[in-house]
Motif scaffolding. Structure first.
Motif, short mmCIF file in Angstrom:
data_model
loop_
_atom_site.label_atom_id
_atom_site.label_comp_id
_atom_site.label_asym_id
_atom_site.label_seq_id
_atom_site.Cartn_x
_atom_site.Cartn_y
_atom_site.Cartn_z
N UNK A 8 0.85 -1.19 0.00
CA UNK A 8 0.00 0.00 0.00
C UNK A 8 0.88 1.24 0.00
N UNK A 9 0.59 2.16 -0.90
CA UNK A 9 1.34 3.41 -0.97
C UNK A 9 2.55 3.38 -1.87
N UNK A 10 2.91 2.21 -2.40
CA UNK A 10 4.07 2.12 -3.28
C UNK A 10 3.64 2.20 -4.74
N UNK A 11 4.59 2.59 -5.58
CA UNK A 11 4.35 2.65 -7.02
C UNK A 11 5.31 1.66 -7.68
N UNK A 12 4.75 0.68 -8.37
CA UNK A 12 5.53 -0.37 -9.00
C UNK A 12 5.37 -0.29 -10.52
N UNK A 13 6.48 -0.46 -11.23
CA UNK A 13 6.44 -0.42 -12.68
C UNK A 13 6.60 -1.84 -13.22
N UNK A 14 5.80 -2.17 -14.24
CA UNK A 14 5.80 -3.53 -14.77
C UNK A 14 5.82 -3.53 -16.28
N UNK A 15 6.23 -4.69 -16.83
CA UNK A 15 6.26 -4.90 -18.28
C UNK A 15 5.62 -6.25 -18.56
N UNK A 16 5.26 -6.53 -19.80
CA UNK A 16 4.66 -7.83 -20.13
C UNK A 16 5.69 -8.95 -20.05
#
Length: 292
Positions: free
Chosen positions: A161-169
């Motif tokens: 909660x409160x974190x920002x995560x970056x993702x790719x396929x």
């Protein structure tokens, strides 16, 4: 000369089709230069030069060069003036030999008709038509969400909660030839919001336990969004300060962006990893709606 112009235009098109892009030729004193560029330049130059030279030669040798001075007259022409203009036009047409010299006339029209084809052929270098490529990304049903930093598939427990995560396929690697083109459309940001704080009904349905996934690409000019404010659930584009509310369908609340961020519907597979349940429901990135 007009005939040579037509032949040069045909040679231009033939060179464009037949000569490989990477072929070079040695020409003294220029050295090694692109054979394709040299052929295109020479043929197009000859085509244009012959049209101009042919027209000048025709005017200097066949058309009358007698200068006729005429007195100023009122704007409203008298009947006899109109008759005179018409007579002068007929005389000029007769002296130009346009009607009698059919070879010159026809070859000139042919050269003027063919030479624009050079520009039409060059349009091929703009590349293939985009078709519907802008409407699709690498995301599809069953594609795992892979952490951009660790290169590992994400579990719900990995998103705090409160974190920002970056993702790719899943399957997209940085060493891939098309990595930059694909990640520019498929880049994803993931946040976890308490389900009771999500205002948009569809956003809640497309999330998993409050974990929502949105396109990272700003809808203004395509900058990557990277700033997240935990208390308000707002994300900020650093380029022009467009601000989106991730708790309310990522709608725009400030700045020049004109559209909300597209959301990716996600779920969890049998192994407990976050996966996409399809592609984005609308094209990602800036100005798409203005383009079509």
């Amino acid at each position: 000369m007009f005939t040579v112009s037509m032949l040069a235009t045909i040679a231009f098109i033939a060179a464009f089709v037949a000569i490989p892009v990477d072929k070079s030729v040695y020409i003294f004193p220029l050295g090694h230069i692109s054979a394709l560029n040299f052929a295109l330049g020479m043929t197009l130059g000859i085509a244009l030069f012959c049209i101009g030279a042919g027209a000048v030669h025709w005017a200097r040798t066949l058309m009358s060069d007698v200068e006729i001075a005429d007195e100023r007259h009122p704007i409203e022409a008298e009947p006899e003036v109109r008759e005179k203009v018409f007579a002068d036009f007929q005389q000029g047409a007769k002296e130009s030999a346009l009607g009698r010299r059919k070879l010159i006339r026809n070859t000139m029209f042919g050269a003027l008709t063919l030479v624009p084809l050079s520009g039409v052929v060059l349009l091929r270098d703009l590349g293939p038509l985009p078709e519907d490529k802008l409407r699709h990304t690498l995301w599809s049903k069953g594609k795992l969400l892979v952490n951009m930093n660790t290169n590992e598939p994400l579990r719900p427990s990995d998103v705090a909660v409160g974190s920002l995560t970056f993702a790719k396929p899943e399957g997209l690697e940085e060493h891939d030839h098309e990595f930059q083109n694909e990640i520019a459309k498929a880049a994803l940001m993931i946040v976890r919001i308490q389900p009771e704080n999500i205002k948009d009904k569809r956003e809640l349905e497309w999330s998993h336990e409050g974990i929502v996934a949105y396109s990272k690409i700003c809808t203004h000019v395509g900058c990557p969004i990277s700033l997240y404010e935990q208390q308000t659930h707002h994300v900020l584009c650093p380029c022009h300060q467009s601000t989106f509310d991730l708790s309310d369908g990522a709608r725009v609340i400030f700045g020049p962006a004109g559209h909300a961020l597209p959301q990716l519907r996600i779920g969890v597979n049998d192994e407990g990893y976050l996966e996409a349940l399809g592609d984005f429901d609308e094209p990602v990135g800036p100005a798409f709606w203005e383009r079509g």
